[in-house]
Design an enzyme around this catalytic site. Structure first.
Site, PDB file in Angstrom:
ATOM      1  N   HIS A 137       3.181 -10.364  -9.655  1.00 12.86           N
ATOM      2  CA  HIS A 137       4.589 -10.597  -9.494  1.00 12.86           C
ATOM      3  C   HIS A 137       5.430  -9.567  -8.781  1.00 12.86           C
ATOM      4  CE1 HIS A 137       8.661 -10.524 -10.999  1.00 12.86           C
ATOM      5  NE2 HIS A 137       8.617 -11.646 -11.121  1.00 12.86           N
ATOM      6  N   SER A 138       4.809  -8.308  -9.099  1.00 11.78           N
ATOM      7  CA  SER A 138       5.469  -6.990  -8.346  1.00 11.78           C
ATOM      8  C   SER A 138       4.565  -5.907  -8.589  1.00 11.78           C
ATOM      9  CB  SER A 138       6.850  -6.718  -8.941  1.00 11.78           C
ATOM     10  OG  SER A 138       6.474  -6.067 -10.274  1.00 11.78           O
TER      11      SER A 138
ATOM     12  N   GLU B 136       0.875  -0.990  -0.010  1.00 11.00           N
ATOM     13  CA  GLU B 136      -0.151   0.004  -0.050  1.00 11.00           C
ATOM     14  C   GLU B 136       0.904   1.192   0.034  1.00 11.00           C
ATOM     15  OE1 GLU B 136      -2.480  -0.375   3.215  1.00 11.00           O
ATOM     16  OE2 GLU B 136      -3.744  -2.029   2.574  1.00 11.00           O
TER      17      GLU B 136
END
Length: 467
Positions: A358-359, A143
């Site tokens: 994944h990222s 976040e």
């Protein structure tokens, strides 16, 4: 090699040592060793004469004698092989896939007659606490990246058991060469939430001096070399460190983590062969989570996953349920014991699923179905699965769960606030720590950069010191 005369007997080859009859133990296990397949009548090659002699003897002998010759084998430079008289190629892959070891079922219940590792209450609770803290850290750090507080982040959602259970099974003096999805190993060894946050913010307390992307952690104190972005480069490094342990006769091993996509890299194959031939104490732990970023495993290789590659290199291997904390702990514990005591490499394929993207640079919804991700998130979650086992043992309850998650959240928020308020690494660090004496070209580049900053100081971030 001289071609034996037709009159020479097959026994002469045995007498001279070129051909040997196997002892009973080898003969008994011959069916378990895959022979190299050759046509029955080769016409060329360095051993063609020997095989032609075998054919001559068979054709000039009685049926009984020919049958006896099936026990004969040749000691090739690369293998000891038996013979067949029909062309037979090996199959592309075994008829049955390598089975997967697990201890708990999907509901956290102990499977009947399953091997149960020695895990007492304090160890089990500590593992669970670390898994939850890792999960909370990933949630809040993700976040924070989305808020623009730092540039990049990777989560370990769905792979917490591989992180924590593996770390718990290792010795803290063992070297760990990780990829970018094993922060839980560092967490288990004592890396604090503030240290994680310092690295992601690249502040003055970052051990890497702001030169690495976020989540590329490292700690010399905790035997965890800094993570590198290129895929697979850590694998040969781990083998080299294991070779050093072997030469120094230290009762330690190295462990390297990687995804199944890394098995398509040359570094993987070089490291596997190096480790097997030199017989070094290294654990290769593959997190087979199904996708190399957006590429599914089915487009990566045709073999039976990654575990099958261990046999090709002559390496002891096992497939384990990577979402089963107890199975992961038991597997790594046993593998480490073999690696250290027998000085041998071990390949572990941990089957799991990457629940998150994944990222932060990826949208996995583009290449995966939403219901598939939701199934793994709710039905196959390793954290919930382990919690249910703890509750079944009477070691955990709802009150403990609420307190743990509340405390973890507060600690993570505090770490983010503290790390985010500190100054960044100074501009000078862009040019230091590479050369003993800074060369002229770098001196000139630093001079030009400072001149640019001076002309456009309003565009230069205020929290980055010039010196």
């Amino acid at each position: 090699m001289m071609v034996p005369k037709p009159a020479s007997s097959w026994a002469r080859l045995i007498t001279t040592g070129l051909l040997r009859r196997p002892s009973h133990p080898f003969h008994a296990s011959r069916s378990t060793i895959a022979p190299v397949r050759f046509p029955s009548s080769p016409s060329c090659g360095p051993f063609a004469s020997v095989l032609r002699e075998r054919q001559f003897c068979s054709s000039s002998s009685s049926g009984d004698e020919s049958e006896d010759h099936l026990d004969e084998f040749l000691d090739f430079p690369g293998a000891k092989v038996g013979f067949i008289n029909k062309i037979k190629f090996t199959a592309e892959r075994p008829q049955e896939p390598v089975p997967c070891f697990r201890v708990l079922d999907d509901h956290g219940r102990l499977i009947k007659d399953a091997y149960m590792p020695e895990v007492d209450k304090p160890l089990a609770i500590r593992m669970y606490q670390n898994m939850v803290t890792l999960q909370v850290m990933d949630t809040l750090f993700f976040e924070a990246q989305r808020q623009g507080r730092f540039s990049f982040y990777l989560t370990t959602f769905g792979e917490e058991a591989i992180n924590i259970a593996s770390a718990a099974a290792l010795n803290n003096d063992d070297m760990v060469y990780a990829q970018y999805r094993e922060p839980g190993v560092l967490m288990w060894r004592g890396f604090t939430l503030k240290e994680f946050a310092n690295q992601c913010f690249s502040n003055v307390a970052d051990y890497g001096k702001g030169r690495q992307m976020p989540v590329h952690y490292g700690s010399a104190k905790l035997n965890y070399p800094t993570v590198s972005s290129p895929i697979g480069t850590q694998l040969p490094h781990a083998v080299g460190a294991a070779y050093a342990f072997k030469m120094d006769q230290k009762p330690l091993c190295t462990t390297t983590f990687f995804g199944e996509g890394a098995s398509s890299e040359g570094d993987f194959h070089g490291a596997m062969n190096f480790a097997a031939v030199l017989e070094v104490p290294v654990l290769f732990i593959c997190r087979n989570n199904g996708f190399a970023i957006s590429t599914p495993a089915s487009e990566q290789f045709k073999s039976d996953g990654v575990v099958a590659k261990g046999h090709a290199y002559g390496m002891r291997s096992i497939r384990v349920d990577g979402n089963d904390t107890l199975a992961m702990y038991a597997t790594v514990k046993a593998a480490r014991k073999m690696a250290v005591e027998e000085s041998r490499p071990i390949l572990i394929e941990a089957l799991t699923y990457r629940v998150g993207h994944h990222s932060t640079s990826d949208d996995s919804g583009k290449y995966r179905k939403g219901d598939e991700m939701q199934h793994w998130k709710t039905m196959r979650d390793p954290v919930l699965r382990f919690r249910r086992w703890l509750e079944g043992e009477g070691w955990w309850d709802t009150d403990a769960e609420q307190k743990l998650r509340s405390d973890a959240r507060n600690e993570v928020i505090s770490a983010l606030q503290s790390a985010g308020s500190q100054m960044k690494q100074p501009l000078t660090n862009l040019f230091t720590d590479v050369y003993d004496t800074i060369p002229r070209n770098l001196i000139q580049q630093e001079k030009e950069l400072r001149s640019t900053v001076g002309r456009h100081h309003e565009d230069y971030p205020s929290d980055v010191p010039l010196y």
